[in-house]
Structure formats: C-alpha cells, structure tokens
Design an enzyme around this catalytic site. Sequence first.
Site, PDB file in Angstrom:
ATOM      1  N   SER A   1      -0.372   4.476  41.506  1.00 27.43           N
ATOM      2  CA  SER A   1       0.867   4.499  40.597  1.00 27.43           C
ATOM      3  C   SER A   1       0.459   4.183  39.256  1.00 27.43           C
ATOM      4  O   SER A   1      -0.456   4.734  38.631  1.00 27.43           O
ATOM      5  CB  SER A   1       2.223   3.873  41.079  1.00 27.43           C
ATOM      6  OG  SER A   1       3.322   4.248  40.316  1.00 27.43           O
TER       7      SER A   1
ATOM      8  N   ASP B   1       0.491   9.059  38.652  1.00 19.02           N
ATOM      9  CA  ASP B   1       0.851  10.101  39.614  1.00 19.02           C
ATOM     10  C   ASP B   1       2.200  10.713  39.371  1.00 19.02           C
ATOM     11  O   ASP B   1       2.965  11.403  40.202  1.00 19.02           O
ATOM     12  CB  ASP B   1       0.829   9.225  41.025  1.00 19.02           C
ATOM     13  CG  ASP B   1       2.159   8.262  41.110  1.00 19.02           C
ATOM     14  OD1 ASP B   1       2.297   7.512  39.889  1.00 19.02           O
ATOM     15  OD2 ASP B   1       2.716   7.996  42.053  1.00 19.02           O
TER      16      ASP B   1
ATOM     17  N   ASP C   1       5.470  10.074  38.581  1.00 22.90           N
ATOM     18  CA  ASP C   1       6.631   9.955  39.399  1.00 22.90           C
ATOM     19  C   ASP C   1       7.460   9.212  38.422  1.00 22.90           C
ATOM     20  O   ASP C   1       8.523   9.007  38.335  1.00 22.90           O
ATOM     21  CB  ASP C   1       6.575   9.379  40.677  1.00 22.90           C
ATOM     22  CG  ASP C   1       5.996   7.667  40.719  1.00 22.90           C
ATOM     23  OD1 ASP C   1       5.322   7.586  39.821  1.00 22.90           O
ATOM     24  OD2 ASP C   1       5.877   7.307  41.584  1.00 22.90           O
TER      25      ASP C   1
END
Length: 564
Positions: free
Chosen positions: A142, A299, A301
């Site tokens: 992440s 990533d 998100d």
Amino acid sequence: MSYMDKYHFWRNANLSEQVNAELDAILNNDEELKSRFSSDLQFGTAGMRGIMGIGSNRLNVYTVRRAAQGMAAWLSATNLPQKAAIGYDSRHNSKEFAEVCAVALAEAGIHTWLYDRLAPTPMLSFAVRELGCGCGIVISASHNAGAYNGIKCYGPDGCQMTDEPAAIVTGEIAKIPYFVPEKKSFSAFMKEGMISYIGQELWEKYYETVLREAVEPEMIEKASLNIVYTPLCGTGNEPVRTILGRLGVNITVVSCQEQPDGDFKTCEYPNPETDAALNESYKVAHSAPCDVILGTDPDADRVAIAVPDEGGFKKLSGNELGCLLLDYILKARTARQDIPAGAEAVRSIVSSPLADRIAHHYGIEMKAVLTGFKYIGGEILALEEAGEEERFLFGFEESCGYLKGTYARDKDAVVASMLVCEMAASLKLQGKTILDALQELYQTYGYYLSYVQSIELTGADAMEKAAKMMADLREKVPQSIGGAAVSVVNDYQSRVSKNLSTGEESPILLPKSNVLELVLGEEGSVIARPSGTEPKVKFYYTAVGRDDKAAKARLDAMVSQMSR
C-alpha cells in the site's frame, strides 16, 4: 527454536548463493539476526506485510510461497470456486512474488488469473468478482516506504479476507515446512493453462463500470477542468488517466513520479495522507494550470487532493474530502430525485461524525463500522444478499479511502478521482472552489476538526507496551478532555456503551475489537486503537466548535492533555 537456530536452519538449507551471501553478511549483527529470525512474519486478516529481505520475519520468496500455500490449502478445503486472481503493484519483487503465489495456487489445482501488468488493488477486487474466483491476492504494501512489500488476501466477494478464513489460513501456514520446491515452473503452468493472464477486455469492463458511477460527468468538459496528477510512482497512472482522459479532464502529470519506481526516490513515504507526499506536485502546480492537485498511493486504493489557496496550496484531510464527496453525491441525486428508498452510506467509526449530519440532512442512514474497508464491504455484501445493493450510495474512511458503487469491495482511488473532478467542475461552473464548499459544510453543520496521532513504540516488548497503554486508558478514563466532559465510553472490546451521567449500559452491535471511544457530548471525541500489525497506538481526535478558531483551540487542548 531460538533465533540463532532459525538462522542456521536457513543458512544450511542449500539456498542460492545470493541468499547465503545475505545471511553471511549479518552473522555478526545480533540485532539484525533477532529482527529477522526471532519470530515469523504474521498472517492476519489483511494478509502479511513486512520489510523485504531474507529471514522468517521478512518478506521473501520463501515466506510468500508459504503464505500462498496456506491460502491454497484453505481454498481447497472449501466449496468455493477453485479459481484465484492475482494483482501486483510497482514495488521491488512484486511481479516475482505474484508469480510465486500463482505457482503455489496452481500446484493445488486452482486455476489462477494474473494481471499482465501493474494493476490497482480495486481492480483485483473487481477481477475476483468478475471471474468468479474463490479468492484473490494483491502483492502490495500500500502506502508504506519502499523497503516494504506485502500480500493482501481477498475472499470470493472481492472483500479483504475476514477473521474466520484468515485464522484457518494461519493454521495451514503453520503446518507447511519452509523451502518446499516448486513442482513446476511458472512458464510450465502457463503453457498448461493452469495460470492465465487477465486480458485487456477485463480492463475495459472495469473502466466501463467505473464510468457508470459518474454523477454529473458532463460538467467536466463544460468547466475545462485542469488537474495536476501524481500516481506516486505506482499503479494509478494508467487507469486514473484513462478514466479522466475519457471524461475530458486536462491533466498535467508530475513527470518525476509518473513511472513505476520501487525506491520511491522522489517521495520516500508514498502515503497521500501526508502533505509531504504531494511536495513534487506543488512544484508542478505553481507553473501549470491547476484547479485541483490529485495524488494516488502506489496501489491506487487511496487518493488525496490539494487545492489552490492564497498563493499556495491547501491539502484536504481524508475526512474533509469524504464529507465533501458525500454531500456532492447526495445533493446531485436529491436534485434528480433518484435516491432509492432505504438508501445508506457507510463510514468507519474513526471517521468524522460530520458525515452523519450530512447524511441526516438528506434523509439518508449513515452506518458506522469498525476500521478497515472490509467492514464497509461487509455492509455492501449484506445488501447484495438481500438483492438491495442499489441502496449503497457511498462509503469512506478517514485514511483517504472511498468507494461509490458495488463493483469492488475495497476502496478505489480511480472512481474517487473521477468524483473529485466532477465535484470540482460542478463547483467551478458555479463560481466556487472546493474550499468554498468545505466552508459551507462547516457553516451549516458546525466546525468538525480531526487529527490522527500515532504513538510508535520501540523495543522487543513494543506490542506489550501498546496493550498496556490501552489497558491503562480503560482503567483510568479521564473525566474530561480538553475542557469537555467525557459523557459516554464506548468499549468495542467488551462491546458495551456506558453513559457516565446515568450509568446506563447498552450493547454495541459490532464485532469485538480493541478500540476505546471517549465521547465528549456534542463537542467531540477521542478514539484509541492499537495497530494489529505494528507496535503503535493511534488516537483519533474530533473537536467541534462554533467556528474554526474555537474548534482548533479545543483540538489543541485535547491533544495536549492526551499526550502527557
């Protein structure tokens, strides 16, 4: 087995020359030996995350393979589809780890689809659902620094794995010895058809699905919206620019952060929650046309934004952007009169209660769930099982995670980027800015200021220190914080809410979690929560005031008192 026993076990395992050289280099470094071998990297509900390197407490091909073998053992024992999907980000070793996982799953007879290039975490969630998989894996750490990588694990609904299956996987991993050789190579499984690449058609289906979540897309071209965008050397570059490009956004990309870079040389800590993550964007935006600066994490998100403000730029918090997007969506849909009966939005318990007031204004139920987007995904699943998924309008958490739509079950910076641009364009056409809209929210509902304080603990007993900090707070709840009386204590571990004025207790209807919330009437709250994977305790502050100055003064007093 002691840490030295583990070290010698690895050194004598007949591994590669490169691995042995790394092990030999640390032989006389006792602290490094303890760090790498005193424990095993733990698998939890979010999978595994850690520093890359050789050792049982590091992420490497051996610990990754063992984790994937545990996933395969769990899936093989279920009635779920014996299929899996895998995605990976721009970090060092991500592609290699993804292929290692694919082989481990294929060995167990599980057909595995693998993205053929970098793909955001939400696209993996989407693929699990579209391909009818029993599980999914994303190789990513992440927003952590470049030394880290990780494995995020997903269930058949495209949501991050829940406690029960994660516990089973943990048990299966414990049974698996290290260094079990692969039965066949990745290329051999590809040739046999047990491993397949995910084709461009699924990318296009994802894009079409995201575009259907647009609220007022026609506003973008009308407003001639200009953004400065950074993918922070991660996976967002292709999908974010594709979606925004199709809608007519004028995009200036931060060139030094455009291409994948596992070292993140221009952004050591690629976390869009921090202002420093956008430093390179600020440089570009001073000379480029810019209505909004937009940054996605590696990533893709999470997304954060900053906007022009008095010759500089102001970065919005995750709470501020979440509340603005919620208000934008509800206002537009109310005007169109297409909000379904029983509509709801969802936030994490540590996110701003300002969202509750906004939802109430529009007659929408706001549900609060435990921290972790899987709990928001769980609410969507419950609606889906009832055939009522259209009731879900929006979900967010304060750590810059947002989702509109039910096509994925994790936060999605791609759809959120699209919504930010729509909102900014709509405001621009009204002669307003995003900061104007934020001030209107505060003037309407009160000034809600939030702050997250992370207390990092050190030493071999760091996790025990974190547990003691939580125990001490439970034992000695302060009567007031920052000059405001503590009115209610919500203990999510005992699942009991206690009104301190009346002594009345009521049940908390959420899963058990080591979280303590101290409510200060209508004046704010403090929530304490230890990290499940790192030796730290997070304190989430909310201060409410009649104006910005009053709220800021209360917030400062609250943080000062709790930091003593």
